[in-house]
Structures are given as C-alpha cells and as structure tokens.
Design a protein around this motif. Structure first.
Motif: not given
Length: 125
Positions: A48, A80, A95
């Motif tokens: 993050g 994310r 992510d």
C-alpha cells in the motif's frame, strides 16, 4: 495535441520507473473507436505504501514538468488500486493480486500493448 499526450505518457512512465513500479505496460487505445481515452498506463506496486508513493510520484512529476494535474483521482484511500485520470491518459496502479484479478490488459486487448522493460536494480540512477 497528440504530441502532448505522448509526452504525458512518457513522464508518467519515467516517474513509475524511478520509483520501481513493476511490469509497467502502456496500452495505445487510439485505434479503438469511441474509446474514452488514448492511453492506459498500468503497473503494480509491492505494498500500500509503495502504491501511494507511485501515485504521488506520478502526480508530482507531471505537475512539475508539464504543469498538468489529474482531472480525477480514485482509490487513494484504499491503497490497492489507484487511478489517475489525465483525460487522454489514464494511469492504473495496482497491487499484484488485484491486477491479476482484473486483468485490464486482457480486457483492453484490442489496444496496442507495450511492456516497458524493467531495468536491473543496480542500473537505477
């Protein structure tokens, strides 16, 4: 106008590279009829904190060097998946898990994809 768009794409990629984004992909969407933008830039970060840092780095570099700010930024609280919308260019910073799940590259498969090669770490400036 196109020149400015390509310059914007290049600055975004530079900012991502400088901050060690992973698997940066540029998708040229100009051949797709009625598409809402000209380019996607997609990458992922390792955490993050990294994703937030990449998002900030893109905004700062583009603002400093081209004087542009995103019209819209989303997901900044979730860390994310952040989206920076510069109109002609939309940046997606994921992510890895979410990136694999959504597979935007596949979804926009009609565009012309170009993977930006990752430099070995020791060659970073």
């Amino acid at each position: 106008k196109m020149l400015k768009t390509e310059e914007l794409v290049n600055k975004i990629i530079e900012a991502l590279e400088d901050n060690k984004a992973h698997q940066i992909i540029k998708i040229d969407l100009r051949q797709i009829e009625n598409c809402f933008c000209s380019f996607f830039v997609i990458c992922h970060g390792t955490s993050g904190t990294h994703i937030a840092g990449l998002t900030d780095a893109v905004e700062e570099k583009v603002k400093k060097e081209l004087g542009d700010s995103p019209f819209h930024a989303e997901g900044l609280n979730t860390s994310r998946w952040t989206v920076l919308d510069y109109g002609d260019v939309v940046v997606h910073i994921f992510d890895k898990e979410l990136r694999d799940y959504y597979q935007l590259e596949e979804f926009w498969g009609d565009g012309i994809s170009e993977e930006i090669p990752e430099e070995p770490s020791e060659n970073k400036r």
